[in-house]
Write an enzyme that holds these catalytic residues in place. Structure first.
Site, PDB file in Angstrom:
ATOM      1  CG  ASP A 155      -2.086  -0.893   1.059  1.00  0.00           C
ATOM      2  OD1 ASP A 155      -2.606  -0.927  -0.063  1.00  0.00           O
ATOM      3  OD2 ASP A 155      -2.488  -1.569   2.026  1.00  0.00           O
ATOM      4  CB  SER A 157     -11.806  24.743   4.211  1.00  0.00           C
ATOM      5  OG  SER A 157     -10.420  24.665   3.998  1.00  0.00           O
ATOM      6  CE  LYS A 159      -6.126  24.815   3.680  1.00  0.00           C
ATOM      7  NZ  LYS A 159      -6.920  24.984   4.899  1.00  0.00           N
ATOM      8  CG  ASP A 208      -5.577  -2.494   7.247  1.00  0.00           C
ATOM      9  OD1 ASP A 208      -6.145  -2.540   6.139  1.00  0.00           O
ATOM     10  OD2 ASP A 208      -5.118  -1.453   7.743  1.00  0.00           O
TER      11      ASP A 208
END
Lengths: 680, 563
Positions: free
Chosen positions: A309, A383, A395, A518
């Protein structure tokens, strides 16, 4: 439990228990499993009988020989057996000690069992059954392994992982598993027990090490056959030697036959074989990886493809701000100040990283007291804050900010647009900043590649392992990061099915694939992979599907596991070579000794110049016995793996263990003979 | 360099030069590609297939290959027994030679079917022309059996997963019609021109210079001697084999016979490279085999050229070399070269008395047969080598930390088991047989077996079993071996030593071919490298040394050190 690996190899308590165990292992029923050592045991028994018979007959028969000499040989053979048993017992003891230290975390603790009516009773952890639910609150030790069905808690898992920072475990996600012996630091969770007591992975692992359930791995079986074949060759050699000697009018004592036989058969590798296998699993355990079978470790050494990953393995967590690019006419400190203001209330890792990146001098005294926070929403995709003085700082992604400024009647500045293209091309994510609908600059967010990861991938490539990065990023970013980190291939915009598909395709081409995962949706891929390492924090479905569990939840652990597997095979191969190469010198010690009295011309073959026939045979047998304990450390630690390419590795090992295996016993036997020659 | 050595070197180099194009041709034949002989041999082969109602294009599994191979060999065994025991009344018997007794027929039949050719009779008086012709037929088919088995293993080594491994009958027939037959015809023509007899007219009468009348046996010698060497058979037309002036008249025939026996074992190695398009692999195998061959042949040439110091001490001139048991026309150097060539390859024809070679030369001849994989017999040599490759691959694979692979296939417990069993067989048969003989002799020293008791007598017994196990057929002929003990014991060794080392590699290759193919990766241990060549060589040397050291100490080494 990383500290244990730093302790000395031979701990007194372990040695004591192994010594006891090596006597018990003399039981022929147990010995039978190891054909090489079983034949040594037969030889020892024969020598016992010969010793008794020779004392009765008074040592006059040339076949029986002198009682004292027979006793010495008997003793040496017994010692050979005990050394071999000790190697196995000691490896077991070490593995067990390692497992026990993990098991200690799960001693009897009180458990708050949740009854069907919702009431809670306190009971012992050992009384919990599969399917039971219990409650843990702040300060409680978790009594047993299980899965959180309700709530969220921060958990201190240092007892298992050695990592002191607490981790968050919550119901429903991919981090829903808790381990017995770890401690809840905050909040309250309800846990359901998923495994019957005594059937957890750790329990299975301990059983494997203890030998009761240990099965020989495919390679171990093949090697045992090879060794049995060599043993048979030497049965033929020794049995036919009797009529040969009769023809040559040379009386040979039974002690000499048995000595020759025991020296020739591959006792060194035969005696260390099971210790090597146990040590392999033990090394995995020391790396905090629980294996479900010895085969899994062995397979890990053969892995061709590693699926990794991106997040957490190749890059550190999330993206980070790496630079500020002000628009023409805006000063850099101003851009930084606006950026920080817009991010001070931003709890996302990206937002925090912007504050971290800014110069502390510049942001000192900045405050958003009284400002209105504008949270990120899917609609606005921006935000920021509205300051008390009316300044509107926003931004967001380039296109949304562009719309924002254009609606405000302003142009998107060309230099910033150029900067944005540049950032994207370098695998970064641009974050445009606007103040009162006017662009002031752009922040660059970058994936941070873990330091040292490139070297690890290079090492893997030299080992012949292909690395594949799995990421949710778009192909362009994925490609950039893949190139920068030095992985061989990547799967972009990956869904769990894509992993499974990729694994299947590689396996169709005859490759062995390892992956780490996982989540529950990783489970099919973990099961499909040849080596599936589940993180201990993962769901029980994931852990059930994989064949290893990593207690540290460390995604780079796969690399270590591959090396442990390779080490395991290499240790077996090199010690086999060493063992067989030893025979050359032993022949030169024993065969002239057998015939020198009746055929004095064969003195020419006594190239070591050994003292006398008797001392020559004794020296060979002593060497044969002593080499086993001398190699125990190597068997337990494993032969060092160097990723220098298969041919170079073969050359190196042939030189060290092949040529070395031929030369060492010449020196060893000569030295022992100098000592033995004083007495015989 | 003197002309003797130049001659040997030239013979060696010509063998190599001829074997390379032959190897390419062999590969084309087994790949079923178009060859020059298609218009001539194609119809002949099709006729055979039509008559026998066999579909030569049907893919067979390795088990079917085995069944076909063993079945046809059993039929030949019965046929041979029948002919040898009934030669007296069957046609083509101008000299009126008698039929064979059953025990001798049994020994001879086995011996020729398994490509060994131990001969406990003399061809001049022991066989009719029909018998000789039938044995010549066996020269062809026993060589073709080994080649067909090797062709199946070649097929199995191709990089894919498959159960179908070509057709045994196709490989077998083509080995005969496309390779053995045309090449032997060429060789036989040379022999005829160098003066070997080629007639069915029976004995000729000759009046010597002294006026005595001598009967000289004749027959189809030239064609017999051609396939005898090309097929690495070695069984002679005459009792004296290639030391007989009509079976090896001059230096040219001697050279051609040397080249002929080397051709196919060499061509099979090169052929493997062409067949698989893996030239480096073939070169590695060729390198290992050549180094082994040279390490055996060079000392022999040195010992034989130097002469016997024990005889030298008696003031007898040794400048021509150790000439006891050698023909002047063949020279010490070329006889020494022959003595190793005929033993590394399982030919077993001789042009000098091996029993009379120097002790360590004798040891090298023994070692050549014990290894039996430095080139080795027609087709079977490369099969024996394959067993060593499997063992070497297994150990080397472990040494580099990977489950062992050969040609993209994982070598696992079953293959190791078969390889070990096959490798075990040689020491078992050789040492077991020699032990039995030694035991029998010790308990009855009156047995008329050994001309030389002591170390050399031991070597003679060891040589006989080694030769039988390697299907070689040469002997330390001081041994009195024409009696029930040797006929029966070597007969059994011949059969086991022939078929198990063919079955083993075929089974391993078949099993591996059925496994999933794994493409070569960066971590794969390459088998076509110098390093791996050293590995195989070490495995061969160590296994051979460990198995036979005590026996060699009591035989040739004791003799050498006592000299």
């Amino acid at each position: 439990m990383k500290h244990t690996s730093k302790q000395s190899l031979f701990q007194a308590a372990l040695v004591r228990s192994a010594l006891r165990e090596s006597l018990i292992k003399l039981n022929p029923v147990q010995m039978w499993k190891n054909p090489v050592m079983f034949t040594v045991e037969i030889g020892t028994a024969v020598m016992l009988v010969v010793m008794v018979l020779s004392s009765i007959s008074g040592g006059n028969s040339p076949l029986l020989g002198r009682p004292g000499y027979n006793f010495t040989i008997f003793l040496l053979l017994l010692l050979t057996l005990l050394f071999a048993n000790f190697a196995e017992a000691f490896a077991e003891a070490r593995g067990k000690a390692q497992a026990d230290s993990l098991r200690k975390t799960r001693k009897d603790t009180p458990a708050k069992k949740l009854l069907d009516d919702g009431s809670v009773v306190t009971t012992s952890s050992s009384a919990l059954q599969r399917g039971d639910r219990f409650v843990c609150e702040a300060g409680d030790l978790i009594p047993s392994d299980g899965e959180i069905v309700e709530g969220l808690a921060s958990v201190d898992e240092s007892a298992i992982t050695g990592e002191s920072a607490p981790v968050i475990r919550e119901a429903g996600g991919d981090r829903s598993s808790v381990t017995g012996g770890t401690k809840v630091l905050s909040d309250r969770i309800v846990v359901e027990i998923t495994a019957q007591p005594g059937e957890s992975f750790l329990d299975k692992m301990i059983a494997l090490v203890e030998g009761a359930k240990r099965q020989k791995t495919p390679n171990e079986i093949a090697l045992t056959i090879l060794l049995a074949g060599f043993t048979l060759v030497f049965v033929i050699v020794c049995v036919t030697l009797k009529p040969f000697a009769d023809y040559a009018n040379t009386p040979i004592s039974i002690a000499a036959y048995v000595s020759l036989f025991v020296c020739l058969i591959p006792t060194t590798i035969g005696g260390l074989l099971s210790a090597i296998g146990i040590a392999g699993m033990d090394r995995a355990l020391r790396a905090n990886v629980i294996t479900k079978s010895g085969k899994a470790v062995e397979t890990a050494g053969d892995v061709d493809v590693l699926l990794l990953d991106k997040t957490g393995t190749i890059t550190i967590g999330n993206r980070k701000a790496t630079n500020f690019y002000p628009t023409e006419g805006v000063s850099r400190p101003d851009l930084i100040r606006f950026s920080v203001l817009s991010s001070m209330a931003d709890e996302t890792p990206e937002g925090k990283s912007i504050v971290e990146l800014a110069n502390p001098e510049l942001v000192k005294g900045l405050s958003i007291h009284g400002a209105a926070l504008i949270k990120f929403t899917a609609e606005t995709r921006t935000s920021g804050v509205d300051m008390p003085d009316g300044t509107r700082i926003r931004k967001g992604a380039q296109d949304t900010i562009r719309k924002l400024v254009e609606r405000g009647g302003n142009d998107f500045p060309a230099d910033t647009e150029k900067e944005i293209r540049h950032i994207s091309a370098n695998g970064g994510t641009p974050l445009a900043v606007a103040v009162n609908e006017r662009v002031v600059g752009v922040i660059e967010l970058q994936d941070i590649i873990k330091p040292g990861i490139q070297e690890r991938f290079q090492r893997l490539r030299r080992m012949g392992v292909k690395t594949v990065m799995v990421t949710g990023d778009n192909p362009l970013t994925a490609k950039y990061i893949a190139e920068k980190a030095g992985v061989d291939d990547f799967i972009a915009e990956a869904k769990p099915e894509d992993k499974l598909q990729y694994i299947r395709e590689e396996q169709q081409g005859g490759k062995l694939v390892a992956m780490m995962g996982d989540g529950t949706n990783d489970a099919p891929a973990l099961a499909q992979a040849d080596v599936g390492v589940a993180m201990n924090s993962g769901t029980s479905a994931a852990k059930e599907a994989g064949n290893m569990v990593d207690l540290d939840n460390d995604p780079t652990k796969l690399i270590e596991v591959v090396e442990i597997g390779k080490q395991l095979l290499m240790t077996r191969g090199t010690l086999t070579t060493f063992s067989i190469a030893n025979d050359v010198a032993k022949y030169f010690a024993i065969v002239p000794a057998l015939f020198i009295t009746s055929i004095p011309a064969l003195q020419a073959l006594n190239i070591m110049g050994l003292h006398s026939p008797e001392s020559a045979i004794l020296s060979a047998v002593i060497f044969n016995a002593l080499i086993i304990p001398a190699l125990i450390p190597l068997a337990l630690k494993g032969v060092a793996y160097k990723p220098i390419g298969a041919s170079a590795l073969l050359r190196r090992n042939l030189l060290v263990y092949g040529l070395g295996g031929i030369l060492v016993p010449f020196v060893g036997i000569k030295l022992i003979d100098l000592l033995v020659g004083v007495f015989v | 360099m003197n002309s003797e050595l130049t001659g040997v070197l030239a013979i060696f180099l010509i063998s190599l030069l001829l074997a390379i194009p032959l190897g390419r041709y062999v590969a084309r034949v087994y790949l079923g590609e178009h060859t020059l002989l298609d218009p001539v041999m194609g119809p002949v082969e099709r006729l055979f297939f039509r008559l026998s109602r066999i579909d030569g294009r049907r893919e067979m599994s390795w088990q079917e290959h085995l069944k076909a191979m063993l079945g046809i060999n059993f039929v030949w065994l019965l046929f041979t027994m029948f002919i040898l025991m009934n030669m007296a009344w069957l046609p083509l018997n101008p000299d009126g030679n008698p039929s064979m007794a059953p025990d001798l027929a049994f020994n001879t039949a086995i011996s020729f079917v398994v490509n060994c050719n131990l001969q406990h009779y003399s061809g001049e008086s022991g066989l009719s022309y029909l018998g000789q012709l039938w044995l010549m037929f066996l020269h062809f088919v026993s060589a073709a059996t080994g080649m067909a088995a090797a062709a199946m293993v070649f097929n199995a080594l191709r990089l894919r997963q498959t159960a179908g491994l070509g057709n045994f009958w196709d490989y077998f027939i083509k080995s005969t019609t496309r390779i053995l037959l045309p090449v032997s015809v060429l060789i036989a023509i040379v022999f005829v021109f160098r003066g070997m007899p080629m007639t069915f007219e029976g004995k000729d009468t000759l009046v010597t210079l002294r006026g005595d009348t001598v009967q000289v046996s004749r027959g189809p010698v030239a064609s017999f001697a051609a396939i005898k060497h090309l097929g690495t058979n070695g069984g002679g037309f005459y009792g004296a084999n290639s030391a007989h002036p009509l079976e090896n008249p001059d230096y040219i025939t001697n050279a051609v016979e040397l080249i002929a026996q080397f051709l196919i074992p060499l061509a099979m190695v090169f052929g493997l490279g062409y067949y698989l398009r893996r030239r480096k692999l073939a070169m590695m195998i060729f390198g290992v085999m050549t180094v082994g061959f040279l390490l055996l042949v060079i000392p022999n040439m040195v010992f034989e050229i130097q002469g016997n110091p024990a005889i030298g001490a008696m003031d007898v001139d040794q400048s021509l070399g150790a000439m006891e048991g050698k023909e002047i026309r063949n020279s010490a150097a070329s006889s020494a070269y022959w003595s190793i060539l005929t033993t590394v390859i399982s030919t077993g024809s001789v042009n000098a008395m091996h029993d009379s070679t120097m002790p360590l030369s004798g040891m090298n001849e023994l070692l050549a047969m014990m290894v039996n994989a430095f080139f080795g017999g027609c087709g079977v040599g490369i099969l024996n080598f394959y067993i060593f490759v499997i063992i070497a691959v297994f150990i080397a694979g472990l040494m580099v930390g990977r489950t062992p692979e050969f040609m993209g296939k994982k070598v696992e417990a079953r293959e190791v088991k078969i390889a070990m069993f096959t490798a075990l067989l040689s020491p078992l048969l050789i040492m077991g047989g020699t032990a039995l003989a030694a035991w029998t002799f010790v308990h009855d020293p009156a047995l008329p077996w050994l001309n030389n008791p002591g170390f050399h007598g031991f070597s003679e017994m060891l040589y006989e079993f080694t030769s039988a196990n390697a299907n070689n057929g040469s002997g330390f002929e001081g041994l009195g071996d024409n009696n029930p003990f040797w006929n029966i014991s070597t007969g059994i060794v011949l059969l086991l030593g022939r078929f198990i080392p063919i079955i083993g590699p075929m089974a391993i290759a078949g099993l591996l071919a059925g496994k999933k193919y794994i493409p070569e990766g960066a971590g794969t241990l390459k088998t076509d490298t110098l390093t791996f060549g050293i590995m195989i060589f070490s495995v061969i040397v160590i296994i051979t040394a460990l198995s036979y050291f005590p026996a060699l100490v009591l035989g040739p080494l004791a003799e050498y050190f006592s000299m």
